[in-house]
Design a protein around this motif. Structure first.
Motif, mmCIF file in Angstrom:
data_model
loop_
_atom_site.group_PDB
_atom_site.id
_atom_site.type_symbol
_atom_site.label_atom_id
_atom_site.label_comp_id
_atom_site.label_asym_id
_atom_site.label_seq_id
_atom_site.Cartn_x
_atom_site.Cartn_y
_atom_site.Cartn_z
ATOM 1 N N PHE A 166 59.785 86.602 64.510
ATOM 2 C CA PHE A 166 59.264 85.291 64.942
ATOM 3 C C PHE A 166 60.081 84.686 66.087
ATOM 4 O O PHE A 166 59.507 84.307 67.113
ATOM 5 N N PRO A 167 61.437 84.581 65.958
ATOM 6 C CA PRO A 167 62.174 83.985 67.089
ATOM 7 C C PRO A 167 62.208 84.886 68.321
ATOM 8 O O PRO A 167 62.600 84.433 69.386
ATOM 9 N N ALA A 218 63.636 79.112 62.363
ATOM 10 C CA ALA A 218 63.368 80.475 61.853
ATOM 11 C C ALA A 218 64.537 81.411 62.125
ATOM 12 O O ALA A 218 64.672 82.458 61.474
ATOM 13 N N LEU A 262 60.976 77.704 65.795
ATOM 14 C CA LEU A 262 61.564 79.039 66.009
ATOM 15 C C LEU A 262 63.089 78.976 65.888
ATOM 16 O O LEU A 262 63.721 79.929 65.410
ATOM 17 N N ALA A 276 68.982 80.186 70.034
ATOM 18 C CA ALA A 276 67.727 79.677 69.464
ATOM 19 C C ALA A 276 67.960 78.285 68.864
ATOM 20 O O ALA A 276 67.115 77.388 68.996
ATOM 21 N N GLY A 320 57.581 85.893 68.868
ATOM 22 C CA GLY A 320 56.905 84.586 68.856
ATOM 23 C C GLY A 320 57.303 83.746 70.050
ATOM 24 O O GLY A 320 56.484 83.013 70.622
ATOM 25 N N LEU A 321 58.569 83.886 70.458
ATOM 26 C CA LEU A 321 59.071 83.093 71.586
ATOM 27 C C LEU A 321 58.357 83.443 72.886
ATOM 28 O O LEU A 321 58.144 82.570 73.734
ATOM 29 N N VAL A 342 51.223 82.326 66.291
ATOM 30 C CA VAL A 342 51.474 81.268 67.280
ATOM 31 C C VAL A 342 50.133 80.658 67.729
ATOM 32 O O VAL A 342 49.990 79.436 67.797
ATOM 33 N N GLY A 389 57.229 73.868 68.566
ATOM 34 C CA GLY A 389 57.315 75.322 68.373
ATOM 35 C C GLY A 389 58.741 75.822 68.562
ATOM 36 O O GLY A 389 59.247 76.617 67.758
ATOM 37 N N THR A 422 66.614 84.332 59.616
ATOM 38 C CA THR A 422 66.819 85.643 60.248
ATOM 39 C C THR A 422 68.293 86.023 60.122
ATOM 40 O O THR A 422 68.638 87.154 59.731
#
Lengths: 39, 466
Positions: free
Chosen positions: B18-19, B55, B52, B95, B22-23, B179, B48, B59
C-alpha cells in the motif's frame, strides 16, 4: 483434428457475425445515449 | 484459504504494497488535482498521503515481527535482509513525514479556509522522495523473498525476468483499484465531478494494466515450471490463473463501463447516477475476485504464509485453464477467434487513425467533438481483442511469450490503451472547433497513440515469423 474446412468456415462466419452484431449494437446504444448532446 | 493473515510475514506481504504501489496511483491523482486546480481532489489526496503514512506503521511492525522467522529461513540472504530493513526504516520515516505534512496542511486549511499552494508543492516533493525509497525497499524485498529469480536464463525455457516483472506488476491493478475505490466513493459522497472522472479514469487504467499483468503471469508459469522449480506446483499455478481469468473479466467489465460513462459525460456534461453506482458495484466484486487471485498467487511461492488449513490443489489437469488450452488448440476454435482479433485491430486502428488525423490537422472543417463520437468503435475493438487475444495466447503461450516482438507489443498495448484516454479527458482538445488547429501537446499525443497502436499490430503480426 476431425474438423472439415466447411466446419471451420461455418464457425468463422458464425462467431465473427455474432461478435460484430454485439459490437454494432453496443456502439449504436452508446451513440443513441449521447444524441441529446449539442455535438 | 484463510481470509485473515495468521502471521507477521503474511501481514507484511499484504500491507507493504500500500505505501509503495498505492503511492504511485495517489501521486497521479494528486498531480492531476494540482494541474486542474480541483481543491476537493487535492484535499482527498492529502488524506490519502496521511492514510498511506499510517499504513507504513503496520508495514514496519509486521516486518519487525517476521524478522525472527526470516533470519531462520535458509532461503533468505542475511545481507539482503539487513539492507531491506535499513532502507525500510528510511522509507517508513519518509512516509510518516509526508503523512504528517499532509495532516498539518489539512489542519491549517480547515483553520484558514484555504489550502496553501506552496505546501501542496512541497508535499508532492516529499511524496516523490518517499516513493523512491519505497521502490528501493520493495525491490530488495522482492529479490530477497524470490530466490528463483536468480536462476540463470540458460537453465530456463522462459526467462525469470518475466516472473520478476509479474510479481511487481500484479500489485498495480489490485492496489490501484483500492485507491480508485477510495477516491470514487469520496467523489460520490462529496459530489465532486472532477474526482468522479479521475476515479473512472483510474478504473480504466487498472483494466488496461490487467492485460500485461495477465500476460506476464502466463510467462512466469513457464519460467517456474519448465523445468520445475522445487516447491512450486503447476496445480497451484493453475488455481491462481483460473481466478486471474475471472479478474481479467472483472477488470474489463468495470473498466469498460467506466469508459462508457466517461464518454457519455464528455458529450452530455453530466453523469448518470445509476451508471456510477453500477461501476461501484462492479468494482467491489472485481476487487473481491482480485483479492482471491492475489491470495492464490501468494500461495504459489510463499510457504511462510501457509497454515495447516490451507489445502493446495495437486492435480495440474484440473480447472478451466488446461481445458481452454486444449480447446483453443483445435482449429475450429482458434481460427474464428483469430479472425475476431483481426476485426478488433481494424476497429481500433481505424478509429485512432481517424481521430488522430483530425488532431494532427487533417479534415479541419470537422470539430474534434464530432470525431470523438467514433471512439466507441475503437473501445469495442479493445474489448474484442482483450478477450480474443487472451484465448489465442493460451494456444501456445510458451512460444508466443518467448518471441522477441511480444514484449514491445504488450508494452505498446499499455501505452496506447492509457494514452488514448487523453482524447476523452482533455478539455483543450475537446474545445477544438471547426477550422481550428489542435494544441501542439495534443498533436504529440496523437503521434504517440498512432505509433503505439502501429507497434501493437506489427509486434503481433511478426509473432508468427521471427
Amino acid at each position: 483434428m476431425g474438423n472439415s474446412n466447411t466446419d471451420v468456415m461455418i464457425m468463422v462466419v458464425a462467431i465473427v457475425a455474432s461478435v460484430l452484431a454485439l459490437v454494432f449494437l453496443a456502439v449504436y446504444c452508446m451513440n443513441r445515449s449521447v444524441d441529446r448532446s449539442p455535438h | 484459504m484463510h481470509l485473515i493473515p495468521q502471521s507477521s510475514a503474511h501481514w507484511h506481504l499484504l500491507v507493504s504494497v500500500f505505501p509503495s504501489v498505492g503511492l504511485i496511483f495517489l501521486l497521479g491523482l494528486y498531480a492531476a488535482s494540482l494541474k486542474t486546480g480541483n481543491k476537493g481532489m487535492a484535499r482527498a489526496g492529502l488524506v490519502g498521503f496521511l492514510l498511506l503514512g499510517l499504513a507504513a506503521l503496520p508495514t514496519w511492525a509486521s516486518g519487525e515481527g517476521s524478522m525472527a522467522v526470516s533470519l531462520g529461513d535458509a532461503r533468505l540472504s542475511p545481507a539482503l535482509l539487513s539492507l531491506h530493513r535499513l532502507i525500510g526504516y528510511a522509507a517508513v520515516a519518509a512516509a510518516l513525514v509526508t503523512g504528517a505534512a499532509a495532516a498539518i496542511t489539512l489542519w491549517r486549511a480547515r483553520r484558514e479556509g484555504h489550502i496553501a499552494g506552496a505546501a501542496l508543492g512541497w508535499i508532492l516533493v516529499l511524496a516523490l522522495v518517499t516513493l523512491a525509497l519505497m521502490a528501493w525497499v520493495g525491490e530488495l524485498g522482492w529479490e530477497m523473498d524470490h530466490r528463483e529469480l536468480l536462476i540463470p536464463p540458460t537453465e530456463r525455457s522462459t526467462a525469470q525476468a518475466w516472473s520478476h516483472v509479474h510479481i511487481i506488476l500484479n500489485h498495480f491493478p489490485t492496489i490501484g483499484f483500492v485507491v480508485a475505490l477510495g477516491f470514487f466513493v469520496t467523489a460520490l459522497v462529496t459530489d465532486n465531478e472532477g474526482m468522479k472522472r479521475a476515479g473512472l479514469a483510474l478504473f480504466v487504467i487498472c483494466a488496461v494494466l490487467g492485460v500485461p499483468t495477465f500476460v506476464t503471469g502466463n510467462a512466469s508459469m513457464w519460467a517456474e515450471t519448465r523445468p520445475p522449480v522445487e516447491g512450486i506446483s503447476k496445480a497451484a499455478i493453475n488455481a491462481h490463473r483460473d481466478m486471474a481469468l475471472l479478474s481479467l473479466f472483472g477488470l474489463a467489465f468495470t473498466g469498460g463501463l467506466a469508459w462508457i460513462e466517461l464518454f457519455r459525460y464528455r458529450h452530455l456534461q453530466r453523469f448518470s447516477e445509476r451508471t456510477l453506482y453500477a461501476v461501484l458495484g462492479l468494482a467491489l466484486v472485481t476487487l473481491a475476485i482480485m483479492a482471491e487471485t492475489g491470495h492464490r498467487g501468494g500461495q504459489i511461492n510463499h510457504p511462510e504464509i501457509r497454515v495447516a488449513t490451507d489445502i493446495l490443489p495437486t492435480d495440474p489437469a484440473l480447472g478451466w485453464s488446461p481445458w481452454i488450452e486444449h480447446e483453443i488448440n483445435q482449429v475450429v476454435w482458434f481460427v474464428p477467434w483469430q479472425t475476431v482479433h483481426f476485426f478488433g485491430f481494424a476497429l481500433i486502428f481505424g478509429t485512432v487513425l481517424l481521430v488522430s488525423l483530425r488532431v494532427l490537422g487533417f479534415g479541419k472543417s470537422v470539430p474534434f467533438a464530432a470525431m470523438h463520437r467514433l471512439m466507441p468503435l475503437g473501445f469495442c475493438g479493445v474489448l474484442m481483442n482483450v478477450f480474443s487475444g487472451m484465448l489465442i495466447l493460451q494456444a501456445d503461450s510458451g512460444r508466443y511469450l518467448n518471441n522477441i516482438t511480444f514484449v514491445p507489443k504488450i508494452a505498446a498495448i499499455g501505452v496506447g490503451g492509457i494514452a488514448v484516454l487523453y482524447y476523452t479527458l482533455s478539455e483543450r482538445v475537446w474545445a477544438v472547433g471547426p477550422g481550428q488547429d489542435a494544441p501542439p501537446d495534443a498533436k504529440a499525443m496523437a503521434v504517440l497513440i498512432l505509433l503505439a497502436w502501429a507497434t501493437v499490430i506489427m509486434g503481433g503480426r511478426l509473432l508468427a515469423y521471427v
